[in-house]
Design a protein around this motif. Structure first.
Motif, PDB file in Angstrom:
ATOM      1  N   TYR A 104     -38.802 -30.142 -41.447  1.00  0.00           N
ATOM      2  CA  TYR A 104     -37.889 -30.028 -40.311  1.00  0.00           C
ATOM      3  C   TYR A 104     -36.470 -29.662 -40.696  1.00  0.00           C
ATOM      4  O   TYR A 104     -35.547 -29.812 -39.918  1.00  0.00           O
ATOM      5  CB  TYR A 104     -37.869 -31.336 -39.516  1.00  0.00           C
ATOM      6  CG  TYR A 104     -39.118 -31.548 -38.694  1.00  0.00           C
ATOM      7  CD1 TYR A 104     -40.241 -32.161 -39.250  1.00  0.00           C
ATOM      8  CD2 TYR A 104     -39.188 -31.141 -37.374  1.00  0.00           C
ATOM      9  CE1 TYR A 104     -41.385 -32.358 -38.500  1.00  0.00           C
ATOM     10  CE2 TYR A 104     -40.336 -31.340 -36.620  1.00  0.00           C
ATOM     11  CZ  TYR A 104     -41.428 -31.946 -37.189  1.00  0.00           C
ATOM     12  OH  TYR A 104     -42.558 -32.142 -36.457  1.00  0.00           O
ATOM     13  N   GLY A 105     -36.260 -29.170 -41.897  1.00  0.00           N
ATOM     14  CA  GLY A 105     -34.918 -28.756 -42.258  1.00  0.00           C
ATOM     15  C   GLY A 105     -34.067 -29.919 -42.721  1.00  0.00           C
ATOM     16  O   GLY A 105     -34.578 -31.004 -43.005  1.00  0.00           O
ATOM     17  N   TYR A 106     -32.772 -29.707 -42.760  1.00  0.00           N
ATOM     18  CA  TYR A 106     -31.868 -30.684 -43.355  1.00  0.00           C
ATOM     19  C   TYR A 106     -30.994 -31.349 -42.289  1.00  0.00           C
ATOM     20  O   TYR A 106     -30.463 -30.697 -41.414  1.00  0.00           O
ATOM     21  CB  TYR A 106     -30.980 -29.993 -44.399  1.00  0.00           C
ATOM     22  CG  TYR A 106     -31.787 -29.228 -45.410  1.00  0.00           C
ATOM     23  CD1 TYR A 106     -31.787 -27.844 -45.415  1.00  0.00           C
ATOM     24  CD2 TYR A 106     -32.576 -29.893 -46.334  1.00  0.00           C
ATOM     25  CE1 TYR A 106     -32.539 -27.137 -46.327  1.00  0.00           C
ATOM     26  CE2 TYR A 106     -33.341 -29.194 -47.253  1.00  0.00           C
ATOM     27  CZ  TYR A 106     -33.321 -27.811 -47.239  1.00  0.00           C
ATOM     28  OH  TYR A 106     -34.079 -27.117 -48.135  1.00  0.00           O
ATOM     29  N   GLU A 107     -30.864 -32.649 -42.407  1.00  0.00           N
ATOM     30  CA  GLU A 107     -30.028 -33.404 -41.473  1.00  0.00           C
ATOM     31  C   GLU A 107     -28.670 -33.736 -42.072  1.00  0.00           C
ATOM     32  O   GLU A 107     -27.668 -33.772 -41.355  1.00  0.00           O
ATOM     33  CB  GLU A 107     -30.744 -34.702 -41.080  1.00  0.00           C
ATOM     34  CG  GLU A 107     -32.054 -34.484 -40.322  1.00  0.00           C
ATOM     35  CD  GLU A 107     -32.738 -35.787 -39.962  1.00  0.00           C
ATOM     36  OE1 GLU A 107     -33.962 -35.761 -39.776  1.00  0.00           O
ATOM     37  OE2 GLU A 107     -32.069 -36.816 -39.845  1.00  0.00           O
ATOM     38  N   TYR A 108     -28.644 -34.009 -43.342  1.00  0.00           N
ATOM     39  CA  TYR A 108     -27.389 -34.365 -44.000  1.00  0.00           C
ATOM     40  C   TYR A 108     -27.296 -33.641 -45.350  1.00  0.00           C
ATOM     41  O   TYR A 108     -28.316 -33.444 -46.026  1.00  0.00           O
ATOM     42  CB  TYR A 108     -27.310 -35.885 -44.234  1.00  0.00           C
ATOM     43  CG  TYR A 108     -27.356 -36.696 -42.969  1.00  0.00           C
ATOM     44  CD1 TYR A 108     -28.538 -37.303 -42.552  1.00  0.00           C
ATOM     45  CD2 TYR A 108     -26.219 -36.856 -42.185  1.00  0.00           C
ATOM     46  CE1 TYR A 108     -28.587 -38.036 -41.387  1.00  0.00           C
ATOM     47  CE2 TYR A 108     -26.260 -37.602 -41.014  1.00  0.00           C
ATOM     48  CZ  TYR A 108     -27.449 -38.178 -40.629  1.00  0.00           C
ATOM     49  OH  TYR A 108     -27.495 -38.910 -39.470  1.00  0.00           O
ATOM     50  N   TRP A 109     -26.052 -33.295 -45.680  1.00  0.00           N
ATOM     51  CA  TRP A 109     -25.768 -32.606 -46.934  1.00  0.00           C
ATOM     52  C   TRP A 109     -24.689 -33.364 -47.698  1.00  0.00           C
ATOM     53  O   TRP A 109     -23.803 -33.982 -47.103  1.00  0.00           O
ATOM     54  CB  TRP A 109     -25.227 -31.206 -46.666  1.00  0.00           C
ATOM     55  CG  TRP A 109     -26.194 -30.234 -46.081  1.00  0.00           C
ATOM     56  CD1 TRP A 109     -26.698 -30.250 -44.810  1.00  0.00           C
ATOM     57  CD2 TRP A 109     -26.745 -29.090 -46.716  1.00  0.00           C
ATOM     58  NE1 TRP A 109     -27.540 -29.174 -44.628  1.00  0.00           N
ATOM     59  CE2 TRP A 109     -27.582 -28.447 -45.775  1.00  0.00           C
ATOM     60  CE3 TRP A 109     -26.619 -28.531 -47.987  1.00  0.00           C
ATOM     61  CZ2 TRP A 109     -28.293 -27.277 -46.078  1.00  0.00           C
ATOM     62  CZ3 TRP A 109     -27.315 -27.379 -48.278  1.00  0.00           C
ATOM     63  CH2 TRP A 109     -28.150 -26.757 -47.342  1.00  0.00           C
ATOM     64  N   GLY A 110     -24.724 -33.226 -49.018  1.00  0.00           N
ATOM     65  CA  GLY A 110     -23.583 -33.616 -49.821  1.00  0.00           C
ATOM     66  C   GLY A 110     -22.510 -32.539 -49.731  1.00  0.00           C
ATOM     67  O   GLY A 110     -22.747 -31.459 -49.173  1.00  0.00           O
ATOM     68  N   GLN A 111     -21.363 -32.815 -50.269  1.00  0.00           N
ATOM     69  CA  GLN A 111     -20.256 -31.855 -50.192  1.00  0.00           C
ATOM     70  C   GLN A 111     -20.416 -30.704 -51.177  1.00  0.00           C
ATOM     71  O   GLN A 111     -19.749 -29.668 -51.044  1.00  0.00           O
ATOM     72  CB  GLN A 111     -18.931 -32.562 -50.432  1.00  0.00           C
ATOM     73  CG  GLN A 111     -18.766 -33.098 -51.843  1.00  0.00           C
ATOM     74  CD  GLN A 111     -17.455 -33.851 -52.018  1.00  0.00           C
ATOM     75  OE1 GLN A 111     -16.845 -34.305 -51.053  1.00  0.00           O
ATOM     76  NE2 GLN A 111     -17.007 -33.983 -53.253  1.00  0.00           N
ATOM     77  N   GLY A 112     -21.306 -30.873 -52.147  1.00  0.00           N
ATOM     78  CA  GLY A 112     -21.523 -29.836 -53.139  1.00  0.00           C
ATOM     79  C   GLY A 112     -20.661 -30.045 -54.371  1.00  0.00           C
ATOM     80  O   GLY A 112     -19.572 -30.602 -54.294  1.00  0.00           O
ATOM     81  N   THR A 113     -21.186 -29.586 -55.501  1.00  0.00           N
ATOM     82  CA  THR A 113     -20.433 -29.675 -56.747  1.00  0.00           C
ATOM     83  C   THR A 113     -20.571 -28.361 -57.504  1.00  0.00           C
ATOM     84  O   THR A 113     -21.675 -27.807 -57.633  1.00  0.00           O
ATOM     85  CB  THR A 113     -20.911 -30.863 -57.604  1.00  0.00           C
ATOM     86  OG1 THR A 113     -20.058 -31.015 -58.741  1.00  0.00           O
ATOM     87  CG2 THR A 113     -22.340 -30.690 -58.097  1.00  0.00           C
ATOM     88  N   GLN A 114     -19.454 -27.849 -57.972  1.00  0.00           N
ATOM     89  CA  GLN A 114     -19.451 -26.590 -58.718  1.00  0.00           C
ATOM     90  C   GLN A 114     -19.922 -26.833 -60.148  1.00  0.00           C
ATOM     91  O   GLN A 114     -19.402 -27.736 -60.829  1.00  0.00           O
ATOM     92  CB  GLN A 114     -18.041 -25.992 -58.738  1.00  0.00           C
ATOM     93  CG  GLN A 114     -17.889 -24.783 -59.640  1.00  0.00           C
ATOM     94  CD  GLN A 114     -18.586 -23.559 -59.097  1.00  0.00           C
ATOM     95  OE1 GLN A 114     -18.472 -23.238 -57.914  1.00  0.00           O
ATOM     96  NE2 GLN A 114     -19.314 -22.846 -59.954  1.00  0.00           N
ATOM     97  N   VAL A 115     -20.881 -26.041 -60.579  1.00  0.00           N
ATOM     98  CA  VAL A 115     -21.321 -26.078 -61.970  1.00  0.00           C
ATOM     99  C   VAL A 115     -21.187 -24.676 -62.540  1.00  0.00           C
ATOM    100  O   VAL A 115     -21.720 -23.703 -61.973  1.00  0.00           O
ATOM    101  CB  VAL A 115     -22.768 -26.562 -62.113  1.00  0.00           C
ATOM    102  CG1 VAL A 115     -23.181 -26.523 -63.580  1.00  0.00           C
ATOM    103  CG2 VAL A 115     -22.922 -27.969 -61.553  1.00  0.00           C
ATOM    104  N   THR A 116     -20.479 -24.559 -63.619  1.00  0.00           N
ATOM    105  CA  THR A 116     -20.274 -23.284 -64.297  1.00  0.00           C
ATOM    106  C   THR A 116     -20.981 -23.325 -65.643  1.00  0.00           C
ATOM    107  O   THR A 116     -20.838 -24.297 -66.396  1.00  0.00           O
ATOM    108  CB  THR A 116     -18.780 -23.010 -64.497  1.00  0.00           C
ATOM    109  OG1 THR A 116     -18.138 -22.972 -63.215  1.00  0.00           O
ATOM    110  CG2 THR A 116     -18.550 -21.689 -65.211  1.00  0.00           C
ATOM    111  N   VAL A 117     -21.747 -22.276 -65.906  1.00  0.00           N
ATOM    112  CA  VAL A 117     -22.421 -22.162 -67.202  1.00  0.00           C
ATOM    113  C   VAL A 117     -21.655 -21.142 -68.033  1.00  0.00           C
ATOM    114  O   VAL A 117     -21.595 -19.949 -67.682  1.00  0.00           O
ATOM    115  CB  VAL A 117     -23.884 -21.729 -67.044  1.00  0.00           C
ATOM    116  CG1 VAL A 117     -24.540 -21.601 -68.420  1.00  0.00           C
ATOM    117  CG2 VAL A 117     -24.632 -22.730 -66.181  1.00  0.00           C
ATOM    118  N   SER A 118     -21.051 -21.618 -69.094  1.00  0.00           N
ATOM    119  CA  SER A 118     -20.222 -20.756 -69.921  1.00  0.00           C
ATOM    120  C   SER A 118     -20.045 -21.393 -71.293  1.00  0.00           C
ATOM    121  O   SER A 118     -19.982 -22.615 -71.421  1.00  0.00           O
ATOM    122  CB  SER A 118     -18.849 -20.538 -69.263  1.00  0.00           C
ATOM    123  OG  SER A 118     -18.006 -19.796 -70.118  1.00  0.00           O
TER     124      SER A 118
END
Length: 119
Positions: A104-118
């Motif tokens: 049924y899809g998503y009801e709640y999300w986190g704010q997100g976190t940036q991950v950089t591979v370098s």
């Protein structure tokens, strides 16, 4: 209201393993019929579903990432985690955790976190 918070290193070196944790409050990760997902969005690209762990511990993975992805959980801490092995710069993205009823899809999300591979 359920709240999700991603945590983990913001910088990972190529060939290493990316590890993120999603801490859940306001609801239990064992609540029946719910699924806890990891989703990412590389710069300039669309959202990409990576995989999920269901309320009963069953895991499902995107076929394109299955060989490198592992999702696990710690019910005592109400957390679930993502491991992505052998990362490359193409794995650079904002990583989100999210929850919704299975199918049924998503009801709640986190704010997100940036991950950089370098290096």
């Amino acid at each position: 209201q359920v709240q999700l918070q991603e945590s983990g290193p913001g910088l990972v070196k190529p060939s290493q393993t990316l590890s993120l944790t999603c801490t859940v409050s306001g609801g239990s990760i064992t609540t029946s019929a719910y699924a806890w997902s990891w989703i990412r969005q590389p710069p300039g690209k669309e959202l990409e579903w990576m995989g999920l762990i269901a309320y009963d511990g069953t895991t499902y993975y995107s076929p394109s990432l299955k060989s490198r992805t592992s999702i696990s959980r710690d019910t005592s801490k109400n957390q679930f985690s993502l491991q992505l092995s052998n990362v490359t710069p193409e794995d650079t993205a904002v990583y989100y955790c999210a929850v919704g009823r299975l199918g049924y899809g998503y009801e709640y999300w986190g704010q997100g976190t940036q991950v950089t591979v370098s290096s």
